[in-house]
Design an enzyme around this catalytic site. Structure first.
Site, PDB file in Angstrom:
ATOM      1  N   THR A 481       0.567  -1.219   0.076  1.00  0.00           N
ATOM      2  CA  THR A 481      -0.050   0.000  -0.097  1.00  0.00           C
ATOM      3  C   THR A 481       0.683   1.344   0.094  1.00  0.00           C
ATOM      4  O   THR A 481       1.978   1.104   0.470  1.00  0.00           O
ATOM      5  CB  THR A 481      -0.955   0.091   1.136  1.00  0.00           C
ATOM      6  OG1 THR A 481      -0.295   0.165   2.460  1.00  0.00           O
ATOM      7  CG2 THR A 481      -1.686  -1.075   1.243  1.00  0.00           C
ATOM      8  N   SER A 504       6.963  -0.747   6.873  1.00  0.00           N
ATOM      9  CA  SER A 504       6.352  -0.312   5.766  1.00  0.00           C
ATOM     10  C   SER A 504       5.218   0.439   5.803  1.00  0.00           C
ATOM     11  O   SER A 504       4.573   0.377   7.170  1.00  0.00           O
ATOM     12  CB  SER A 504       6.200  -1.550   4.955  1.00  0.00           C
ATOM     13  OG  SER A 504       4.944  -2.387   5.665  1.00  0.00           O
ATOM     14  N   HIS A 505       4.665   1.157   4.783  1.00  0.00           N
ATOM     15  CA  HIS A 505       3.155   1.878   4.827  1.00  0.00           C
ATOM     16  C   HIS A 505       2.250   0.988   5.595  1.00  0.00           C
ATOM     17  O   HIS A 505       1.451   1.380   6.349  1.00  0.00           O
ATOM     18  CB  HIS A 505       3.057   2.456   3.700  1.00  0.00           C
ATOM     19  CG  HIS A 505       1.724   3.251   3.594  1.00  0.00           C
ATOM     20  ND1 HIS A 505       0.356   2.667   3.387  1.00  0.00           N
ATOM     21  CD2 HIS A 505       1.419   4.609   3.816  1.00  0.00           C
ATOM     22  CE1 HIS A 505      -0.432   3.597   3.518  1.00  0.00           C
ATOM     23  NE2 HIS A 505       0.175   4.656   3.787  1.00  0.00           N
ATOM     24  N   SER A 506       2.147   0.035   4.928  1.00  0.00           N
ATOM     25  CA  SER A 506       0.932  -1.041   5.654  1.00  0.00           C
ATOM     26  C   SER A 506       0.809  -1.523   7.121  1.00  0.00           C
ATOM     27  O   SER A 506      -0.173  -1.317   7.547  1.00  0.00           O
ATOM     28  CB  SER A 506       1.093  -2.285   4.382  1.00  0.00           C
ATOM     29  OG  SER A 506       1.178  -2.097   3.222  1.00  0.00           O
ATOM     30  N   ILE A 509       0.254   2.174   8.979  1.00  0.00           N
ATOM     31  CA  ILE A 509      -0.966   2.579   8.850  1.00  0.00           C
ATOM     32  C   ILE A 509      -2.057   1.718   9.686  1.00  0.00           C
ATOM     33  O   ILE A 509      -3.137   2.048  10.311  1.00  0.00           O
ATOM     34  CB  ILE A 509      -1.576   2.734   7.431  1.00  0.00           C
ATOM     35  CG1 ILE A 509      -0.478   3.820   6.970  1.00  0.00           C
ATOM     36  CG2 ILE A 509      -3.048   3.453   7.310  1.00  0.00           C
ATOM     37  CD1 ILE A 509      -0.575   4.911   7.539  1.00  0.00           C
TER      38      ILE A 509
END
Length: 549
Positions: A481, A504-506, A509
């Site tokens: 993502t 990581s972004h995933s 968030i």
């Protein structure tokens, strides 16, 4: 005359060759670059990433890893990274010494660097996107952009390295205080910090609230397909005013696109479908940004207080408190640098390059401005010097691009060095270099990125065009993502990805939204399909297939 039959020296430096595979270990960088890329994007991105990472992260930031090299095979990006060969403890000391003096000023430093080093050229690039350019001007300016891309990615990693070091120190202190190796929980103490991504969501939520108060607007959002929203809104006076206001907002927040790391694909400035879709999702789910954000802040403050109460007073605890006071405001940097560098650089470059493409259309080199994206940079420069019709080459490149989208590419070439597999920084950002095996047929593993367990129905989402297929309670399954995917985290009840590590972004968030997440599985999108029932265990990093459709 353009030579289309041989590989040029410039292109040779971009490509992953057989001798490269024999001499080094390579893995597909599917966390940052999950899909195949266009030739022009590879021409700018790969040299810039290689230069920026090695210059800022390793040379300046003293990161405890060796040289990184990115190359392309069939449009997919592969990465080689050498493990650090010296004394790791000495290197970690160098890393901390380089970053620690910057800890109190990280946000101020980031904005100063961006304002001084990037914004003047961004403004110039925007102006050049609207000019009628001669081919000589195009030649000069695409070369300027190549040099700027390298500078921008040096800034990118220059901004990141002290923040990453700060978070690493915070993690280590947390682990010592709690006597645990499960340090990912410390990142739950860094949620609920306003940043440019959250600002964007807040502004779009305000538009959703505005639409709720206007019956005609609300009716359109409730009963229109995503791709018909703008057309239907433009038919009524309230809708025209709404769209005009949204276009004004996009002048500040419109430097987003579904695929951040790629020139192909429209930006929000060019096409309102994506922001309108986000507004529609907020209306559909009755999402309340202010309430949700306030709860995140309150929960974080409660968790921080509980953590401090759970550990005895000591000099170690005092050091944690000091580091945390720097790390909390710096948590915004992960999204802010993406907004100002990853997203804005790509978007502004795309709009400029399309203008160069328009100039090439006028000289009958190509048929459509977007065709320029299927040249390598040295080909663009040659065609600016000696324009000729290149439509046959464009057809071949487009066919190749489409063909490569559907092929299954190897995840790795060669054998990863043991020292590389054990590198903490590598694992956290990029995940594992290989699939993590399980003894059970119905189980696969990844990284435990956000705690909790959830059993629900899978929805495999491949692109932003499919966002409206995700329904409340679904398990979001995807390759990876980016910030433009964040809206889905308010809908999903759990997340499973192919790529990425706990930073990581995933993973980040998912922790923000307090939903279980298992990332870096390598196999989620190929092992699961819509309607499968799975249990996502974000505590252990395990996905269990309960029932397959």
């Amino acid at each position: 005359m353009l030579d289309t039959k041989s590989v040029t020296e410039f292109q040779e430096r971009l490509f992953l060759r057989e001798e490269d595979k024999e001499n080094n270990f390579w893995y597909q960088n599917d966390n940052n670059f999950p899909d195949n890329k266009t030739p022009l994007f590879l021409s700018y991105m790969l040299p810039a990433f290689n230069y920026g990472f090695n210059k800022a992260m390793i040379e300046k930031g003293k990161y405890p890893i060796g040289e990184i090299v990115l190359k392309s095979l069939n449009g997919y990006v592969y990465q080689s990274m050498e493990p650090f060969e010296g004394d790791i403890n000495d290197r970690l000391k160098e890393q901390e010494d380089a970053a620690r003096p910057l800890f109190p000023y990280l946000n101020k430093r980031m904005h100063q660097i961006i304002n001084e080093s990037l914004m003047p050229y961004y403004n110039k690039l925007e102006a050049d996107s609207k000019k009628n350019l001669s081919l000589q001007e195009c030649l000069e300016k695409v070369s300027e952009l190549y040099n700027f891309y390298k500078k921008a990615w040096e800034v990118h990693f220059d901004v990141i390295y002290p923040t990453a070091t700060l978070n690493s120190i915070l993690e280590q202190l947390y682990g010592k205080l709690k006597n645990t190796k499960q340090t990912v929980q410390v990142y739950e103490l860094l949620v609920g910090v306003m940043n440019k991504s959250l600002e964007t969501e807040r502004e779009l939520w305000k538009f959703a609230e505005r639409a709720k108060k206007r019956p005609a607007l609300l009716d359109i959002f409730n009963h229109s397909r995503m791709d018909k929203l703008e057309e239907n809104l433009s038919r009524i006076d309230d809708g025209k005013v709404f769209l005009a206001s949204l276009k004004d907002l996009m002048k500040e927040y419109g430097y987003r696109k579904a695929n951040t790391h790629e020139f192909i694909g429209h930006t929000w400035l060019e096409d309102l479908r994506d922001p309108l879709s986000t507004i529609q999702t907020y209306i559909r789910d009755d999402y309340d940004f202010e309430k949700d954000f306030s709860q995140k802040v309150q929960k974080r403050e409660q968790q921080y207080k509980a953590f401090l109460e759970s550990v005895p007073d000591s000099s170690l605890k005092e050091e944690f408190i000091k580091i945390y006071q720097w790390a909390l405001p710096a948590a915004s940097i992960r999204d802010d640098h993406h907004f100002y560098i990853d997203a804005m650089l790509t978007a502004k470059s795309r709009l400029f390059l399309l203008n160069v493409g328009a100039a090439m259309v006028k000289h009958q080199v190509i048929d459509d401005p977007e065709d320029i994206l299927f040249f390598y940079l040295d080909e663009v420069k040659e065609l600016c010097r000696n324009p000729e019709n290149a439509a046959p080459l464009i057809r071949i490149r487009k066919e190749e691009y489409k063909e490569y989208q559907s092929i299954k590419v190897p995840k790795t070439f060669g054998t990863p060095p043991e020292k590389l597999k054990a590198t903490q920084h590598f694992q956290q950002m990029f995940g594992s270099t290989e699939e993590q095996k399980s003894d059970k047929e119905n189980v696969f593993k990844g990284f435990a990125a956000s705690k909790g367990q959830y059993t629900g129905q899978v929805k495999v989402i491949h692109s932003q065009d499919e966002f409206d297929r995700l329904e409340k309670g679904d398990v979001l399954v995807c390759k990876t993502t980016t910030p433009s995917w964040t809206v889905l985290f308010s809908v999903a009840s759990a997340v499973v990805t192919d790529a990425g590590g706990i930073l990581s972004h995933s993973g980040i968030i998912a922790r923000e939204y307090k939903i279980p997440a298992v990332v870096g599985t390598k196999v989620a999108t190929t092992s699961l399909k819509d309607g499968d029932i799975v249990t996502v265990d974000g505590n252990q990093g395990v996905v269990t297939i309960e029932k397959q459709k």
